[in-house]
Design an enzyme around this catalytic site. Structure first.
Site, PDB file in Angstrom:
ATOM      1  N   PRO A  57     -39.401 -32.961 -10.635  1.00 35.30           N
ATOM      2  CA  PRO A  57     -39.845 -31.680 -10.075  1.00 35.30           C
ATOM      3  C   PRO A  57     -41.013 -31.878  -9.118  1.00 35.30           C
ATOM      4  CG  PRO A  57     -40.579 -31.912 -12.358  1.00 35.30           C
ATOM      5  CD  PRO A  57     -39.668 -33.072 -12.075  1.00 35.30           C
ATOM      6  N   MET A  58     -40.904 -31.308  -7.917  1.00 35.97           N
ATOM      7  CA  MET A  58     -42.004 -31.424  -6.939  1.00 35.97           C
ATOM      8  C   MET A  58     -42.208 -30.108  -6.191  1.00 35.97           C
ATOM      9  SD  MET A  58     -41.674 -35.270  -5.406  1.00 35.97           S
ATOM     10  CE  MET A  58     -39.900 -35.257  -5.373  1.00 35.97           C
ATOM     11  N   THR A  59     -43.395 -29.553  -6.367  1.00 37.34           N
ATOM     12  CA  THR A  59     -43.759 -28.299  -5.705  1.00 37.34           C
ATOM     13  C   THR A  59     -43.691 -28.450  -4.192  1.00 37.34           C
ATOM     14  OG1 THR A  59     -45.135 -27.603  -7.525  1.00 37.34           O
ATOM     15  CG2 THR A  59     -45.706 -26.714  -5.375  1.00 37.34           C
ATOM     16  N   GLN A  86     -37.204 -25.744 -13.417  1.00 34.87           N
ATOM     17  CA  GLN A  86     -38.430 -26.002 -14.171  1.00 34.87           C
ATOM     18  C   GLN A  86     -39.254 -24.722 -14.298  1.00 34.87           C
ATOM     19  OE1 GLN A  86     -42.020 -28.174 -12.848  1.00 34.87           O
ATOM     20  NE2 GLN A  86     -41.753 -29.507 -14.611  1.00 34.87           N
ATOM     21  N   HIS A 141     -42.016 -26.630 -18.540  1.00 32.93           N
ATOM     22  CA  HIS A 141     -43.115 -27.483 -18.056  1.00 32.93           C
ATOM     23  C   HIS A 141     -44.295 -27.363 -19.023  1.00 32.93           C
ATOM     24  CE1 HIS A 141     -45.935 -29.493 -15.570  1.00 32.93           C
ATOM     25  NE2 HIS A 141     -45.759 -28.881 -14.413  1.00 32.93           N
ATOM     26  N   TYR A 168     -51.224 -27.591 -17.329  1.00 30.31           N
ATOM     27  CA  TYR A 168     -50.912 -26.182 -17.056  1.00 30.31           C
ATOM     28  C   TYR A 168     -50.791 -25.420 -18.383  1.00 30.31           C
ATOM     29  CZ  TYR A 168     -50.482 -27.800 -12.320  1.00 30.31           C
ATOM     30  OH  TYR A 168     -50.761 -28.347 -11.094  1.00 30.31           O
TER      31      TYR A 168
HETATM   32  C1  LIG Z   1     -45.839 -33.205  -3.961  1.00 32.47           C
HETATM   33  C2  LIG Z   1     -45.664 -33.276  -5.454  1.00 32.47           C
HETATM   34  C3  LIG Z   1     -45.448 -32.107  -6.179  1.00 32.47           C
HETATM   35  C4  LIG Z   1     -45.262 -32.159  -7.579  1.00 32.47           C
HETATM   36  N1  LIG Z   1     -44.975 -30.996  -8.266  1.00 32.47           N
HETATM   37  C5  LIG Z   1     -44.667 -31.043  -9.591  1.00 32.47           C
HETATM   38  C6  LIG Z   1     -44.188 -29.884 -10.284  1.00 32.47           C
HETATM   39  O1  LIG Z   1     -44.014 -28.790  -9.717  1.00 32.47           O
HETATM   40  N2  LIG Z   1     -43.905 -30.010 -11.607  1.00 32.47           N
HETATM   41  C7  LIG Z   1     -44.071 -31.197 -12.278  1.00 32.47           C
HETATM   42  O2  LIG Z   1     -43.812 -31.263 -13.489  1.00 32.47           O
HETATM   43  N3  LIG Z   1     -44.492 -32.324 -11.643  1.00 32.47           N
HETATM   44  C8  LIG Z   1     -44.762 -32.265 -10.317  1.00 32.47           C
HETATM   45  N4  LIG Z   1     -45.106 -33.431  -9.646  1.00 32.47           N
HETATM   46  C9  LIG Z   1     -45.071 -34.732 -10.367  1.00 32.47           C
HETATM   47  C10 LIG Z   1     -43.710 -35.417 -10.153  1.00 32.47           C
HETATM   48  O3  LIG Z   1     -42.673 -34.725 -10.823  1.00 32.47           O
HETATM   49  C11 LIG Z   1     -43.682 -36.878 -10.651  1.00 32.47           C
HETATM   50  O4  LIG Z   1     -43.890 -36.891 -12.043  1.00 32.47           O
HETATM   51  C12 LIG Z   1     -44.747 -37.739  -9.975  1.00 32.47           C
HETATM   52  O5  LIG Z   1     -44.672 -37.611  -8.558  1.00 32.47           O
HETATM   53  C13 LIG Z   1     -44.593 -39.212 -10.365  1.00 32.47           C
HETATM   54  O6  LIG Z   1     -43.344 -39.720  -9.962  1.00 32.47           O
HETATM   55  P1  LIG Z   1     -43.258 -40.686  -8.643  1.00 32.47           P
HETATM   56  O7  LIG Z   1     -44.227 -41.776  -8.896  1.00 32.47           O
HETATM   57  O8  LIG Z   1     -41.828 -41.121  -8.619  1.00 32.47           O
HETATM   58  O9  LIG Z   1     -43.651 -39.843  -7.472  1.00 32.47           O
HETATM   59  C14 LIG Z   1     -45.331 -33.393  -8.267  1.00 32.47           C
HETATM   60  C15 LIG Z   1     -45.573 -34.560  -7.517  1.00 32.47           C
HETATM   61  C16 LIG Z   1     -45.726 -34.522  -6.143  1.00 32.47           C
HETATM   62  C17 LIG Z   1     -45.940 -35.801  -5.393  1.00 32.47           C
END
Ligand SMILES: Cc1cc2nc3c(=O)[nH]c(=O)nc-3n(C[C@H](O)[C@H](O)[C@H](O)COP(=O)(O)O)c2cc1C
Length: 333
Positions: free
Chosen positions: A26-28, A103, A153, A158
């Protein structure tokens, strides 16, 4: 046959058939004006589903209560325009052969009060019931909109995690609130719809934070999630290869699975450099999966700048992979 190929195999997790063991984390994105996901959001997720990601977990989507978040372009899960927008997203992902989970997110005290009628406050009795209903209502909307699964989540500091972390809940009161939310969501969605729970030790404001200092402590929280109806545990970790506790190589997803018997998802710094797909770390990722430490592998940042990372790594087209750059977070397509 490349190292990644072993992970681009069909698998069924919690009854949900997936065409690959790779998950989009999940990525915002903040690209949903007034909380409504646009056709570009659908195209963005579809592109990842077309390229070897078996399960997409959406960006955090605000549950159906005005206190859930303050950002106007973060999507919501509410009846009406947002539900219709999500229906388009889920049908695009399904057309590409992918599966998608929503999510469910409430920022808790991380929400900025500016410009909203809601200010952070101590929750009292009726607030718990109101928010439990908000999660359940959003889960119902998610199912109507065509989602294959929902993820609660409960990570990163949070709302739900604020009850698990001793720093934000020193009195340890209302420890059962996250499980109460999970139970209400479980009751709202069909038995065949998997319920994923995401949790973490670290917080966005404190990478050294911990909700549990020992496996036994972690087991108490996770067993509560399982009994409340969680089907899959998503262990958010910054680097997948790091042991969760001293004395064992097992990572956080490994402990989640070991302690509860539930399938788990690992994540953390996979594919961030161009040479990752051919590295010993990639081999380690596969070996740990083969030994049953975890079931699914989530990719976050790498999929921002490399929407086709999985299919390229699978096909051995390594020269088309690129290093992750912080500016990739601005990328949309
Ligand atoms: C731009 C961005 C937005 C994110 N938004 C969320 C989110 O909305 N919910 C969540 O549980 N994690 C969020 N994360 C965390 C990611 O889901 C992930 O756990 C984290 O980037 C580590 O994985 P990676 O090393 O493959 O990037 C976000 C990460 C990034 C970089």
């Amino acid at each position: 046959m490349t190292t990644a190929t072993a992970l681009v195999e069909p698998v069924t997790v919690a009854g949900l058939p997936l065409n690959s063991q790779f998950v989009m984390a999940p990525m915002t994105r903040e690209r949903s004006p007034h909380g409504v996901p646009t056709p570009e959001v659908a195209a963005y997720y579809r592109r990842r589903a077309e390229n070897g990601v078996g399960l997409i977990i959406t960006e955090g989507v605000l549950v159906d209560h005005p206190s859930a978040g303050h950002q106007p372009a973060v999507p919501r899960l509410t009846a009406g325009a947002a539900e219709a927008g999500w229906r388009h997203v889920t049908s695009e992902v399904h057309a590409a052969g992918g599966r998608i989970a929503a999510q469910l997110w409430h920022l808790g005290s991380r929400r900025e009060p500016a410009g909203t009628a809601w200010t952070p406050q101590t929750m009292s009795g009726p607030d718990f019931d109101t928010l439990i209903r908000a999660y359940a209502e959003s889960a119902r909307v998610a199912v109507r909109a065509g989602f294959d699964a929902v993820e609660v989540h409960a990570a990163h500091g949070y709302l739900l995690d604020e009850f698990l972390w001793p720093v934000t809940n020193p009195s340890r009161r209302h420890l059962s609130f996250p499980a109460d939310v999970i139970r209400a969501v479980r009751a709202e969605i069909p038995a065949c719809t998997p319920l994923i729970v995401r949790f973490s030790q670290f917080k966005e404001r404190d990478y050294s934070a911990r909700i549990a200092s020992t496996p036994a402590e972690l087991g108490v929280s996770l067993e509560g999630f399982r009994q409340a109806g969680a089907d899959v545990l998503h262990a958010s970790q910054r680097r997948f290869w790091e042991p969760a506790f001293a004395g064992s190589d097992r990572n956080l997803a490994g402990w989640a699975k070991h302690l509860t018997g539930l399938p788990s998802i690992t994540v953390g710094s996979i594919g961030l450099t161009r040479d990752f797909a051919t590295s010993d770390r990639m081999r380690e990722l596969v070996d740990r999966r083969t030994s049953g430490e975890y079931d699914l592998i989530a990719l976050g940042r790498v999929l921002l700048g490399n929407p086709s990372w999985v299919s390229l790594a699978d096909a051995g087209r390594f020269d088309e992979l690129r290093d992750y750059h912080k500016t990739d977070e601005e990328l949309y397509f």
